[in-house]
Design an enzyme around this catalytic site. Structure first.
Site, PDB file in Angstrom:
ATOM      1  N   GLY A  15       3.822  -9.708   1.823  1.00  0.00           N
ATOM      2  CA  GLY A  15       5.097 -10.394   1.998  1.00  0.00           C
ATOM      3  C   GLY A  15       5.538 -10.375   3.451  1.00  0.00           C
ATOM      4  O   GLY A  15       5.373  -9.375   4.148  1.00  0.00           O
ATOM      5  N   VAL A  27       1.925  -6.629  20.403  1.00  0.00           N
ATOM      6  CA  VAL A  27       0.500  -6.281  20.398  1.00  0.00           C
ATOM      7  C   VAL A  27      -0.237  -7.077  21.469  1.00  0.00           C
ATOM      8  O   VAL A  27      -1.013  -6.525  22.265  1.00  0.00           O
ATOM      9  CB  VAL A  27      -0.119  -6.549  19.005  1.00  0.00           C
ATOM     10  CG1 VAL A  27      -1.652  -6.476  19.070  1.00  0.00           C
ATOM     11  CG2 VAL A  27       0.410  -5.554  17.984  1.00  0.00           C
ATOM     12  N   ARG A  29       0.923  -8.650  24.177  1.00  0.00           N
ATOM     13  CA  ARG A  29       1.315  -8.357  25.561  1.00  0.00           C
ATOM     14  C   ARG A  29       0.883  -6.953  25.999  1.00  0.00           C
ATOM     15  O   ARG A  29       0.623  -6.730  27.187  1.00  0.00           O
ATOM     16  CB  ARG A  29       2.828  -8.557  25.720  1.00  0.00           C
ATOM     17  CG  ARG A  29       3.191 -10.028  25.556  1.00  0.00           C
ATOM     18  CD  ARG A  29       4.516 -10.408  26.136  1.00  0.00           C
ATOM     19  NE  ARG A  29       4.622 -11.858  26.210  1.00  0.00           N
ATOM     20  CZ  ARG A  29       5.658 -12.512  26.708  1.00  0.00           C
ATOM     21  NH1 ARG A  29       6.684 -11.835  27.204  1.00  0.00           N
ATOM     22  NH2 ARG A  29       5.669 -13.830  26.734  1.00  0.00           N
ATOM     23  N   ARG A  76      -2.330 -13.308   0.317  1.00  0.00           N
ATOM     24  CA  ARG A  76      -3.023 -12.250  -0.418  1.00  0.00           C
ATOM     25  C   ARG A  76      -4.462 -12.699  -0.647  1.00  0.00           C
ATOM     26  O   ARG A  76      -4.712 -13.872  -0.880  1.00  0.00           O
ATOM     27  CB  ARG A  76      -2.311 -11.956  -1.739  1.00  0.00           C
ATOM     28  CG  ARG A  76      -0.847 -11.567  -1.513  1.00  0.00           C
ATOM     29  CD  ARG A  76      -0.169 -11.094  -2.780  1.00  0.00           C
ATOM     30  NE  ARG A  76       1.263 -10.941  -2.570  1.00  0.00           N
ATOM     31  CZ  ARG A  76       1.844  -9.911  -1.997  1.00  0.00           C
ATOM     32  NH1 ARG A  76       1.092  -8.912  -1.555  1.00  0.00           N
ATOM     33  NH2 ARG A  76       3.152  -9.846  -1.849  1.00  0.00           N
ATOM     34  N   SER A  77      -5.391 -11.771  -0.566  1.00  0.00           N
ATOM     35  CA  SER A  77      -6.809 -12.137  -0.630  1.00  0.00           C
ATOM     36  C   SER A  77      -7.538 -11.377  -1.729  1.00  0.00           C
ATOM     37  O   SER A  77      -7.763 -10.167  -1.618  1.00  0.00           O
ATOM     38  CB  SER A  77      -7.485 -11.863   0.725  1.00  0.00           C
ATOM     39  OG  SER A  77      -8.871 -12.143   0.657  1.00  0.00           O
ATOM     40  N   ASP A 107       1.967  -1.478   1.845  1.00  0.00           N
ATOM     41  CA  ASP A 107       0.939  -0.569   1.331  1.00  0.00           C
ATOM     42  C   ASP A 107      -0.339  -1.299   0.906  1.00  0.00           C
ATOM     43  O   ASP A 107      -1.436  -0.765   1.046  1.00  0.00           O
ATOM     44  CB  ASP A 107       1.487   0.297   0.188  1.00  0.00           C
ATOM     45  CG  ASP A 107       2.106  -0.508  -0.934  1.00  0.00           C
ATOM     46  OD1 ASP A 107       2.087  -1.755  -0.858  1.00  0.00           O
ATOM     47  OD2 ASP A 107       2.613   0.101  -1.886  1.00  0.00           O
ATOM     48  N   GLY A 108      -0.211  -2.529   0.384  1.00  0.00           N
ATOM     49  CA  GLY A 108      -1.406  -3.289   0.027  1.00  0.00           C
ATOM     50  C   GLY A 108      -2.248  -3.615   1.245  1.00  0.00           C
ATOM     51  O   GLY A 108      -3.483  -3.522   1.215  1.00  0.00           O
ATOM     52  N   THR A 130       7.821  -4.547   6.075  1.00  0.00           N
ATOM     53  CA  THR A 130       8.311  -4.818   4.727  1.00  0.00           C
ATOM     54  C   THR A 130       9.812  -4.604   4.708  1.00  0.00           C
ATOM     55  O   THR A 130      10.308  -3.640   5.299  1.00  0.00           O
ATOM     56  CB  THR A 130       7.640  -3.926   3.669  1.00  0.00           C
ATOM     57  OG1 THR A 130       8.342  -4.042   2.428  1.00  0.00           O
ATOM     58  CG2 THR A 130       7.637  -2.463   4.097  1.00  0.00           C
ATOM     59  N   ASP A 132      11.584  -3.712   2.236  1.00  0.00           N
ATOM     60  CA  ASP A 132      12.007  -2.723   1.231  1.00  0.00           C
ATOM     61  C   ASP A 132      12.227  -1.321   1.789  1.00  0.00           C
ATOM     62  O   ASP A 132      12.824  -0.473   1.115  1.00  0.00           O
ATOM     63  CB  ASP A 132      10.988  -2.649   0.088  1.00  0.00           C
ATOM     64  CG  ASP A 132      11.005  -3.889  -0.783  1.00  0.00           C
ATOM     65  OD1 ASP A 132      12.062  -4.545  -0.853  1.00  0.00           O
ATOM     66  OD2 ASP A 132       9.964  -4.208  -1.389  1.00  0.00           O
ATOM     67  N   ASP A 134      10.106   1.061   2.035  1.00  0.00           N
ATOM     68  CA  ASP A 134       9.567   1.948   1.002  1.00  0.00           C
ATOM     69  C   ASP A 134       8.268   2.633   1.405  1.00  0.00           C
ATOM     70  O   ASP A 134       7.486   3.045   0.548  1.00  0.00           O
ATOM     71  CB  ASP A 134       9.347   1.157  -0.299  1.00  0.00           C
ATOM     72  CG  ASP A 134       8.387  -0.015  -0.115  1.00  0.00           C
ATOM     73  OD1 ASP A 134       8.034  -0.328   1.044  1.00  0.00           O
ATOM     74  OD2 ASP A 134       7.994  -0.616  -1.128  1.00  0.00           O
ATOM     75  N   MET A 174      16.763  -7.613  -3.280  1.00  0.00           N
ATOM     76  CA  MET A 174      15.379  -7.174  -3.443  1.00  0.00           C
ATOM     77  C   MET A 174      15.285  -5.646  -3.463  1.00  0.00           C
ATOM     78  O   MET A 174      16.119  -4.953  -2.888  1.00  0.00           O
ATOM     79  CB  MET A 174      14.495  -7.771  -2.347  1.00  0.00           C
ATOM     80  CG  MET A 174      14.171  -9.238  -2.572  1.00  0.00           C
ATOM     81  SD  MET A 174      12.972  -9.871  -1.387  1.00  0.00           S
ATOM     82  CE  MET A 174      12.493 -11.393  -2.217  1.00  0.00           C
ATOM     83  N   ARG A 176      12.186  -3.822  -5.839  1.00  0.00           N
ATOM     84  CA  ARG A 176      11.567  -3.665  -7.159  1.00  0.00           C
ATOM     85  C   ARG A 176      11.398  -2.200  -7.544  1.00  0.00           C
ATOM     86  O   ARG A 176      11.609  -1.814  -8.684  1.00  0.00           O
ATOM     87  CB  ARG A 176      10.201  -4.369  -7.171  1.00  0.00           C
ATOM     88  CG  ARG A 176       9.532  -4.392  -8.529  1.00  0.00           C
ATOM     89  CD  ARG A 176       8.191  -5.126  -8.486  1.00  0.00           C
ATOM     90  NE  ARG A 176       7.224  -4.433  -7.640  1.00  0.00           N
ATOM     91  CZ  ARG A 176       6.755  -4.923  -6.496  1.00  0.00           C
ATOM     92  NH1 ARG A 176       7.186  -6.092  -6.059  1.00  0.00           N
ATOM     93  NH2 ARG A 176       5.882  -4.251  -5.781  1.00  0.00           N
ATOM     94  N   GLU A 192      31.930  -2.497  -5.884  1.00  0.00           N
ATOM     95  CA  GLU A 192      32.580  -1.600  -6.855  1.00  0.00           C
ATOM     96  C   GLU A 192      31.567  -0.710  -7.570  1.00  0.00           C
ATOM     97  O   GLU A 192      31.871   0.416  -7.942  1.00  0.00           O
ATOM     98  CB  GLU A 192      33.363  -2.433  -7.883  1.00  0.00           C
ATOM     99  CG  GLU A 192      34.753  -2.866  -7.419  1.00  0.00           C
ATOM    100  CD  GLU A 192      34.707  -3.846  -6.250  1.00  0.00           C
ATOM    101  OE1 GLU A 192      35.582  -3.758  -5.358  1.00  0.00           O
ATOM    102  OE2 GLU A 192      33.798  -4.704  -6.215  1.00  0.00           O
ATOM    103  N   SER A 219      41.352  -7.473  -9.583  1.00  0.00           N
ATOM    104  CA  SER A 219      41.185  -8.756 -10.268  1.00  0.00           C
ATOM    105  C   SER A 219      39.783  -9.331 -10.077  1.00  0.00           C
ATOM    106  O   SER A 219      39.382 -10.249 -10.786  1.00  0.00           O
ATOM    107  CB  SER A 219      42.219  -9.764  -9.754  1.00  0.00           C
ATOM    108  OG  SER A 219      42.070  -9.951  -8.354  1.00  0.00           O
ATOM    109  N   ARG A 261      14.189 -12.267   3.192  1.00  0.00           N
ATOM    110  CA  ARG A 261      12.983 -12.142   4.015  1.00  0.00           C
ATOM    111  C   ARG A 261      13.023 -13.030   5.252  1.00  0.00           C
ATOM    112  O   ARG A 261      12.212 -12.875   6.165  1.00  0.00           O
ATOM    113  CB  ARG A 261      11.745 -12.511   3.194  1.00  0.00           C
ATOM    114  CG  ARG A 261      11.319 -11.442   2.219  1.00  0.00           C
ATOM    115  CD  ARG A 261       9.993 -11.822   1.603  1.00  0.00           C
ATOM    116  NE  ARG A 261       9.511 -10.789   0.694  1.00  0.00           N
ATOM    117  CZ  ARG A 261       8.422 -10.901  -0.047  1.00  0.00           C
ATOM    118  NH1 ARG A 261       7.712 -12.015   0.030  1.00  0.00           N
ATOM    119  NH2 ARG A 261       8.049  -9.929  -0.841  1.00  0.00           N
TER     120      ARG A 261
END
Length: 328
Positions: A15, A27, A29, A76-77, A107-108, A130, A132, A134, A174, A176, A192, A219, A261
């Protein structure tokens, strides 16, 4: 520094996240600064197998630091998951004279790089990209700060209409498996209630909280929900339950989705990307491999890819307590 590495490739996979372009720029430069060549790989590991490479230099990455997404594209491959696919990728890299790869992703992406290194001894270095947040081994992943600010801005706007119509909004963000965006955006936007995967609030407690809010004179209300929250099968199921059990509420759902994203990266993510790119390239030139770069207490550190992949990101318990107090 080792003189063995003369050409470094960079790819983005999985992603996309804001700041990936800024990391590619860094990278490239940094390679130019150390007088070595750099190559961009289009479409992640798919491009690696197809040999879809482009020579890059300092000028070719101008004007991209403020751009969202990734100009190298991401995919993705399934082919890279096979030994045959990885063999083709290795042959293409060897033919192109590429000596090492910087992998920008989650992580993938890192799992693919770790397997590739194990099989062929090919030097790899990871940059955690990413939204997330995570992945362990870094306080902030690339794109998280931008996604967080996007979510807060959106929730602020939703609150305007919620207040105007005396409505309850469930806002799904987002996350998951982890609730970093939901927890921080919820606190920042004054929600809230905040529902995250790490804390199973329970539907009864949610209803009680909403009832208290109504009795206290509120309200309108905002409930921020991480997509991986375990109370209901979906945020729409939560809406249906509240509709049936709290008829005094006019309930709406807003799913922020992939807008989190996109967009121009924040200054924080641009600086983080720049720091990570420099660290990734210079670590490879020092002969290091199989690491992920990250910031821990604002200091650049290296974490073994295997640990980054297998580690479990922890939610900040202090923030959960702050959230409980703020929603009183």
């Amino acid at each position: 520094m080792s003189q063995k590495i003369k050409k470094i490739a960079v790819l983005t996979s999985g992603g996309d996240s804001p700041g990936m372009n800024a990391a590619i720029r860094s990278v490239v430069r940094t390679c130019a600064y150390h007088k070595i060549s750099s190559v961009g790989v289009y479409r992640g590991y798919e491009g690696l197998i197809d040999g879809d490479f482009v020579e890059l230099d300092a000028r070719s990455v101008r004007g991209i630091i403020n751009k969202g997404g990734t100009f190298l594209k991401s995919a993705r491959s399934k082919r890279f998951m096979t030994k045959e696919g990885r063999k083709i990728a290795f042959d293409k890299l060897t033919k192109a004279g590429i000596d090492a790869i910087v992998l920008i992703g989650g992580d993938g992406t890192f799992t693919g790089g770790l397997v590739f290194n194990t099989e062929y001894g090919f030097p790899v270095m990871g940059i955690p990209g990413t939204i997330d947040n995570d992945i362990i081994g870094t306080d902030r992943t690339l794109g998280y700060d931008t996604a967080l600010n996007t979510a807060v801005e959106a929730i602020d706007k939703i609150r305007d209409t919620a207040h105007s119509h005396d409505r309850l909004f469930f806002v799904e963000v987002m996350g998951r498996d982890v609730g970093h965006i939901a927890l921080n955006a919820g606190i920042g936007a004054g929600a809230e209630e905040i529902l995250i995967p790490e804390e199973d609030m329970g539907i009864d407690r949610l209803v009680e909280s909403l009832e208290r809010s109504k009795k206290s004179g509120k309200s309108s209300s905002i409930v921020v929900v991480a997509e991986g929250d375990k109370i209901g099968k979906s945020v729409f199921e939560l809406k249906d339950y509240v509709d049936q059990n709290l008829e005094e509420y006019d309930v709406r759902v807003s799913v922020l989705g992939h807008m989190q994203r996109g967009g121009s990266p924040t200054c924080f993510d641009r600086v983080l990307a720049s720091r990570m790119g420099v660290k990734a390239v210079e670590s490879l030139l020092e002969g290091k491999s199989n690491y992920m770069v990250g910031t821990i207490h604002d200091k650049m550190e290296l974490t073994p890819l295997e640990r980054a992949i297998k580690g479990e990101s922890k939610i900040n318990k202090e923030l959960i307590r702050v959230s409980d107090i703020m929603t009183t």
